[in-house]
Design an enzyme around this catalytic site. Structure first.
Site, mmCIF file in Angstrom:
data_model
loop_
_atom_site.group_PDB
_atom_site.id
_atom_site.type_symbol
_atom_site.label_atom_id
_atom_site.label_comp_id
_atom_site.label_asym_id
_atom_site.label_seq_id
_atom_site.Cartn_x
_atom_site.Cartn_y
_atom_site.Cartn_z
ATOM 1 N N LYS A 177 70.667 62.085 54.137
ATOM 2 C CA LYS A 177 72.034 61.629 54.072
ATOM 3 C C LYS A 177 72.968 62.240 54.868
ATOM 4 C CE LYS A 177 70.951 58.512 50.870
ATOM 5 N NZ LYS A 177 71.271 56.794 51.060
ATOM 6 N N LYS A 212 65.218 46.031 49.104
ATOM 7 C CA LYS A 212 65.647 46.547 47.628
ATOM 8 C C LYS A 212 65.667 45.416 46.726
ATOM 9 C CE LYS A 212 68.087 50.820 49.254
ATOM 10 N NZ LYS A 212 69.483 51.297 49.215
#
Length: 329
Positions: free
Chosen positions: A150, A246
């Site tokens: 990230k 997702k």
């Protein structure tokens, strides 16, 4: 047979802060639903996401709004007609899959005509932090097959370089979570390629990604926040190499499977992702993961305590939950 529907907010404390470019989480707030039919109970979970205008309260309201139809026997295909994509429909859809498996006495993969679920290598996430802290986190898991790093727009190359030096072996996904501009992507992509980044996930804001059309890229690009449902695939294929499916975005396993098939028709490769969640969210995603080149299902590894009998991660490989947990009898 009449059904009974229940839904509740179930929070999970994290074992460490989870930082991305948009902020920090210290708990995973989920909505769990149960649909009972006689002696059988199907379960599902979703994670409301503020990025998409969702909250625990809004998702619970959406579930309540369809209670009568669900309790009168509405099926998964009916959900697609009466609910928008998102977390509420995901929780209900997954609970219906689980209920169907228990009533039929056979697993979901058997119903699909597939073999038993197999363990899959999963990305292990390095949370946004200083380069030194990210390097320490990477060193602790340096032998896993895949890392997800990230970053934001503040010195991301330094962070990736620190992780790569600490963990020279794994494949690597870098995820800016919409925090870059096209100019920054152009400036940084050569360095990312030299650092052997395998995939760059959603570098630009979803409402600005038309700039990727015709962009000469050094690192394959994945759509996350830009890609929700099957209808997005035509334009995504002009901008990205991979789409991150997702279930909380597609609105359940039913539509995730349809999106998976449709992606093949437009020649866009597959990734399966998750929110920070319990194993109850991960097990439906494990079904899609059997056919994905990139898998990012480490959500439960961030929990201080997962649900009993759930998925298990060893060395960056995610194994399915114990039999009977979800989707199997």
């Amino acid at each position: 047979m009449l059904r009974q529907l229940s839904a509740r907010h179930v929070p999970f404390r994290l074992n460490r802060p989870f930082r991305i470019s948009r902020g920090v989480k210290t708990a995973a707030d989920t909505v769990q639903v149960e649909i009972a039919a006689g002696e059988h109970v199907g379960r599902g979970e979703s994670v409301p996401y503020a990025r998409y205008g969702e909250s625990i309260e809004s998702v619970l309201r959406q579930v309540e709004a369809v209670r009568d139809e669900i309790e009168r026997g509405a099926g998964r295909n009916r959900l697609v007609e009466i609910m928008p994509p998102g977390a509420a429909r995901n929780a209900l859809d997954c609970a219906l899959w689980d209920l169907e498996a228990r009533v039929a006495g056979r697993s979901i993969t058997e119903t699909l005509g597939w073999g038993a679920l197999k363990p899959v290598p999963t990305a292990m996430t390095i949370s946004l932090d200083t380069p030194a802290a990210m390097a320490r986190a990477a060193a602790a898991i340096s032998r896993v097959p895949l890392l997800k790093v990230k970053v934001d727009a503040e010195n991301p190359v330094d962070a990736v370089r620190a992780v790569r030096e600490a963990a020279p072996g794994p494949r690597m996904i870098v995820d800016p979570n919409e925090s870059w501009t096209i100019a920054q992507l152009a400036d940084w992509q050569d360095a990312l390629a030299e650092l052997r980044v395998d995939l760059l996930e959603q570098p630009l804001p979803a409402d600005s990604d038309e700039a990727l059309e015709g962009f000469a890229r050094r690192v394959p690009l994945a759509a996350d926040e830009s890609g929700h449902v099957t209808g997005d695939l035509a334009h995504l294929a002009r901008r990205y190499d991979v789409v991150n499916i997702k279930l909380d975005k597609t609105g359940g396993l039913t539509t995730a499977l349809a999106m998976m098939e449709a992606a093949r028709q437009v020649d866009i490769r597959l990734m399966i992702g998750c929110m920070v969640s319990s194993s109850l969210s991960i097990m439906p995603a494990m079904i899609v993961a059997q056919h994905c080149g990139f898998v990012d299902l480490d959500g439960p590894t961030w929990l201080a305590e997962d649900m009993p009998g759930g998925v298990s991660e060893t060395g960056g490989v995610m194994a399915p939950a114990e039999r009977g947990f979800w989707g199997e009898i």
